[in-house]
Design a protein around this motif. Structure first.
Motif, PDB file in Angstrom:
ATOM      1  N   LEU A   2       0.820  -1.202   0.000  1.00 32.86           N
ATOM      2  CA  LEU A   2       0.000   0.000   0.000  1.00 32.86           C
ATOM      3  C   LEU A   2       0.861   1.262   0.000  1.00 32.86           C
ATOM      4  CD1 LEU A   2      -2.883   1.004   0.021  1.00 32.86           C
ATOM      5  CD2 LEU A   2      -2.804   1.018   2.512  1.00 32.86           C
ATOM      6  N   LYS A   3       2.001   1.208   0.677  1.00 34.75           N
ATOM      7  CA  LYS A   3       2.901   2.365   0.716  1.00 34.75           C
ATOM      8  C   LYS A   3       3.494   2.637  -0.669  1.00 34.75           C
ATOM      9  CE  LYS A   3       4.206   2.043   5.540  1.00 34.75           C
ATOM     10  NZ  LYS A   3       5.282   1.887   6.500  1.00 34.75           N
ATOM     11  N   VAL A   4       3.849   1.596  -1.395  1.00 30.13           N
ATOM     12  CA  VAL A   4       4.409   1.752  -2.743  1.00 30.13           C
ATOM     13  C   VAL A   4       3.365   2.369  -3.672  1.00 30.13           C
ATOM     14  CG1 VAL A   4       5.335   0.522  -4.741  1.00 30.13           C
ATOM     15  CG2 VAL A   4       6.037  -0.145  -2.438  1.00 30.13           C
ATOM     16  N   LEU A   5       2.146   1.894  -3.567  1.00 30.18           N
ATOM     17  CA  LEU A   5       1.068   2.442  -4.388  1.00 30.18           C
ATOM     18  C   LEU A   5       0.813   3.907  -4.057  1.00 30.18           C
ATOM     19  CD1 LEU A   5      -1.028   1.754  -6.542  1.00 30.18           C
ATOM     20  CD2 LEU A   5      -2.603   1.153  -4.695  1.00 30.18           C
ATOM     21  N   PHE A  11       3.566  10.634  -6.734  1.00 28.27           N
ATOM     22  CA  PHE A  11       4.487  11.036  -7.794  1.00 28.27           C
ATOM     23  C   PHE A  11       3.722  11.400  -9.075  1.00 28.27           C
ATOM     24  CE2 PHE A  11       7.202   9.972 -11.447  1.00 28.27           C
ATOM     25  CZ  PHE A  11       8.246  10.868 -11.221  1.00 28.27           C
ATOM     26  N   ALA A  12       2.690  10.623  -9.412  1.00 27.48           N
ATOM     27  CA  ALA A  12       1.897  10.891 -10.613  1.00 27.48           C
ATOM     28  C   ALA A  12       1.140  12.207 -10.481  1.00 27.48           C
ATOM     29  CB  ALA A  12       0.933   9.735 -10.873  1.00 27.48           C
TER      30      ALA A  12
END
Length: 71
Positions: A2-5, A11-12
């Protein structure tokens, strides 16, 4: 996971916001404006074409068919 997402999503969003700001300011691609209109590449109408007018004058003065009425 979830942290990576969440990092990818942030960033997006940041990239999208930066691109929008650049586009609005016009930094991405400067618009080149003409100060003077470009002259036409060829005559616009028959009355602007010197060769056409010269040929009309020649035909009027020297008709090829002497029996034909002059117009």
């Amino acid at each position: 996971m979830l942290k990576v997402l969440l990092v990818v999503l942030l960033f997006a969003v940041a990239t999208y916001a930066l691109i929008r700001v650049i586009e609005r300011r016009g930094v991405a691609r400067p618009v080149r404006r003409r100060t003077e209109p470009r002259p036409p590449a060829r005559p616009v109408g028959p009355d602007d074409d010197e060769d056409f007018l010269r040929d009309l004058d020649r035909k009027r003065r020297h008709p090829e068919d002497p029996d034909a009425p002059a117009s």
